[in-house]
Design a protein around this motif. Structure first.
Motif, PDB file in Angstrom:
ATOM      1  N   SER A 196       6.085  11.925   8.419  1.00 13.41           N
ATOM      2  CA  SER A 196       5.316  12.089   9.015  1.00 13.41           C
ATOM      3  C   SER A 196       6.141  11.269  10.874  1.00 13.41           C
ATOM      4  O   SER A 196       6.172  11.712  12.045  1.00 13.41           O
ATOM      5  CB  SER A 196       3.959  10.775   9.538  1.00 13.41           C
ATOM      6  OG  SER A 196       3.768  10.725   8.311  1.00 13.41           O
ATOM      7  N   CYS A 197       6.767  10.093  11.211  1.00 14.82           N
ATOM      8  CA  CYS A 197       7.329   9.469  12.038  1.00 14.82           C
ATOM      9  C   CYS A 197       9.449  10.563  11.703  1.00 14.82           C
ATOM     10  O   CYS A 197       9.683   9.979  13.059  1.00 14.82           O
ATOM     11  CB  CYS A 197       7.848   8.311  11.710  1.00 14.82           C
ATOM     12  SG  CYS A 197       9.339   7.827  10.285  1.00 14.82           S
TER      13      CYS A 197
ATOM     14  N   CYS B 113       5.688   4.136   9.763  1.00 16.36           N
ATOM     15  CA  CYS B 113       4.727   4.392   9.534  1.00 16.36           C
ATOM     16  C   CYS B 113       3.319   2.869   9.058  1.00 16.36           C
ATOM     17  O   CYS B 113       2.350   2.565   9.411  1.00 16.36           O
ATOM     18  CB  CYS B 113       4.127   5.845   8.813  1.00 16.36           C
ATOM     19  SG  CYS B 113       4.670   7.384   9.183  1.00 16.36           S
TER      20      CYS B 113
ATOM     21  N   ILE C 136       2.340   8.845  16.291  1.00 20.71           N
ATOM     22  CA  ILE C 136       1.626   8.489  16.045  1.00 20.71           C
ATOM     23  C   ILE C 136       0.695   7.649  16.207  1.00 20.71           C
ATOM     24  O   ILE C 136      -0.828   7.189  15.409  1.00 20.71           O
ATOM     25  CB  ILE C 136       2.875   7.337  14.332  1.00 20.71           C
ATOM     26  CG1 ILE C 136       3.661   7.802  13.773  1.00 20.71           C
ATOM     27  CG2 ILE C 136       1.867   6.781  12.847  1.00 20.71           C
ATOM     28  CD1 ILE C 136       4.774   7.554  13.219  1.00 20.71           C
TER      29      ILE C 136
END
Length: 392
Positions: free
Chosen positions: A46-47, A56, A91
């Motif tokens: 995700s990051c 996150c 995010i």
């Protein structure tokens, strides 16, 4: 080929040093590959950070429902930088668009289509209220000084490299298939574009054509001159779709191929956050009733941000926005900032959204997350230095 005696002497002097330097670099790369091979760090999808420094869990969920959309043009060499702050925006913001852009080394072509199909008419159009707003905004574009706001500018201290290349993900990423928000265009898929421009390295325009050629006061190869035509200004103010085709050398081969780099919708009410001489403040926009709906931000070192600006001439048709802040960047001593007002990408976005009326509590959380990411980088640097001292 004929070589002079001087040329041979210079070559003989340089060659031993070059060989020595090359051996050192190869040895260092071998050491890095061996050390990485022994302990390859898992990366958060995700990051894009190592799992032990994952961001996150530090960002509040769900993402901030920002009413002003944010569009980030991110330089390709900034994508995987350990201190790149776009990953936080990716995010933390719901309405976000990210496009990866690269330097023009051969040639690029831009095609622009108006979002309103009825705007293709070149007949005389009376000035509407929105045209007056745009015209008044562009009056601010001349003779004004700007407070420089850097987008992740300057090099890392101690020789850390700022030019690391990688792929980009998250948000609405026009270069990939991941998306948060959808884009709808009313423009025709086929037919001639309303504006077509070809540029070379550093933004040198070699050709420019548009549907208002007869109405424009000047036929110079400049996007600024298009705005001398009231019909063009009125039509572009309603939004447009821009596509960039880039000629690149593929897989280090001699052949140069043209491929699509991005396609973006620039909606009505878009502004560029860039401290040019013609940039205006949020207060100036409020004074003429200009409602900002889309904030376009350039992400890269200061030099790379300026090159993105020069090599994307369509940005010139947008109102330019500057921030009036004297904050020192949270980068602190990890990534140099020349003076107050030179901010990271996420800091620039947060301060701009606040100035535009976004009052979400989560905006401060994004700054806290960025500060903790900088702290992680500082600790990692200290750990590496400690290990080197132990080995020595």
């Amino acid at each position: 080929m004929v070589f002079s005696t001087t040329h041979i002497q210079i070559t003989l002097r340089i060659k031993p040093w070059y060989r020595h330097n090359l051996l050192l670099r190869r040895s260092f790369k071998t050491f890095l590959s061996m050390s990485q091979g022994k302990s390859k760090r898992p990366i958060c999808p995700s990051c894009s950070k190592p799992t032990r420094t994952c961001l996150c869990s530090r960002i509040l969920t769900p993402p901030i429902p920002n009413s002003v959309n944010v569009t980030i043009l991110q330089h390709s060499l900034e994508c995987s930088h350990p201190l790149n702050s776009t990953r936080i925006a990716k995010i933390g913001l719901k309405n976000l668009t990210i496009a990866t852009v690269s330097d023009v080394n051969f040639e690029s072509r831009f095609f622009i289509r108006l979002l309103n199909p009825n705007s293709n008419s070149v007949e005389k159009v009376p000035k509407g209220s929105f045209f007056n707003e745009i015209e008044e905004t562009h009056k601010f574009f001349h003779g004004k000084n700007s407070n420089l706001i850097d987008t992740d500018s300057a090099d890392l201290k101690n020789g850390e490299n700022v030019n690391q290349a990688s792929s980009i993900g998250g948000g609405f990423v026009v270069n990939d298939e991941v998306e948060k928000i959808s884009i709808h265009s009313n423009c025709e898929e086929n037919g001639e574009p309303d504006i077509a421009v070809t540029i070379g390295k550093y933004g040198a325009i070699s050709s420019l054509s548009h549907i208002w050629m007869k109405q424009c006061e000047s036929h110079e190869l400049s996007f600024d001159k298009i705005l001398s035509c009231p019909e063009a200004c009125e039509s572009l103010s309603k939004g447009f779709l821009v596509k960039k085709l880039q000629k690149k050398q593929m897989n280090r081969e001699e052949n140069v191929e043209e491929c699509e780099e991005f396609e973006l919708e620039v909606c009505r009410g878009s502004v560029l956050l860039f401290p040019s001489d013609k940039a205006v403040s949020v207060g100036d926009l409020d004074a003429i009733g200009f409602e900002v709906k889309n904030l376009i931000v350039l992400d890269g070192t200061w030099a790379k941000a300026k090159r993105i600006y020069s090599e994307n001439p369509w940005l010139n048709v947008l109102p330019h926005l500057k921030l009036e802040v004297n904050e020192m960047s949270l980068y602190s001593d990890v990534r140099q900032q020349p003076k107050a007002g030179y901010l990271s990408t996420i800091e620039s976005i947060v301060f701009a959204l606040k100035a535009l009326g976004e009052n979400h509590k989560g905006l401060n959380n994004l700054l806290d997350t960025f500060e903790s990411m900088v702290g992680d980088q500082r600790r990692c640097k200290d750990e590496r230095l400690s290990k080197l001292e132990e080995v020595a």
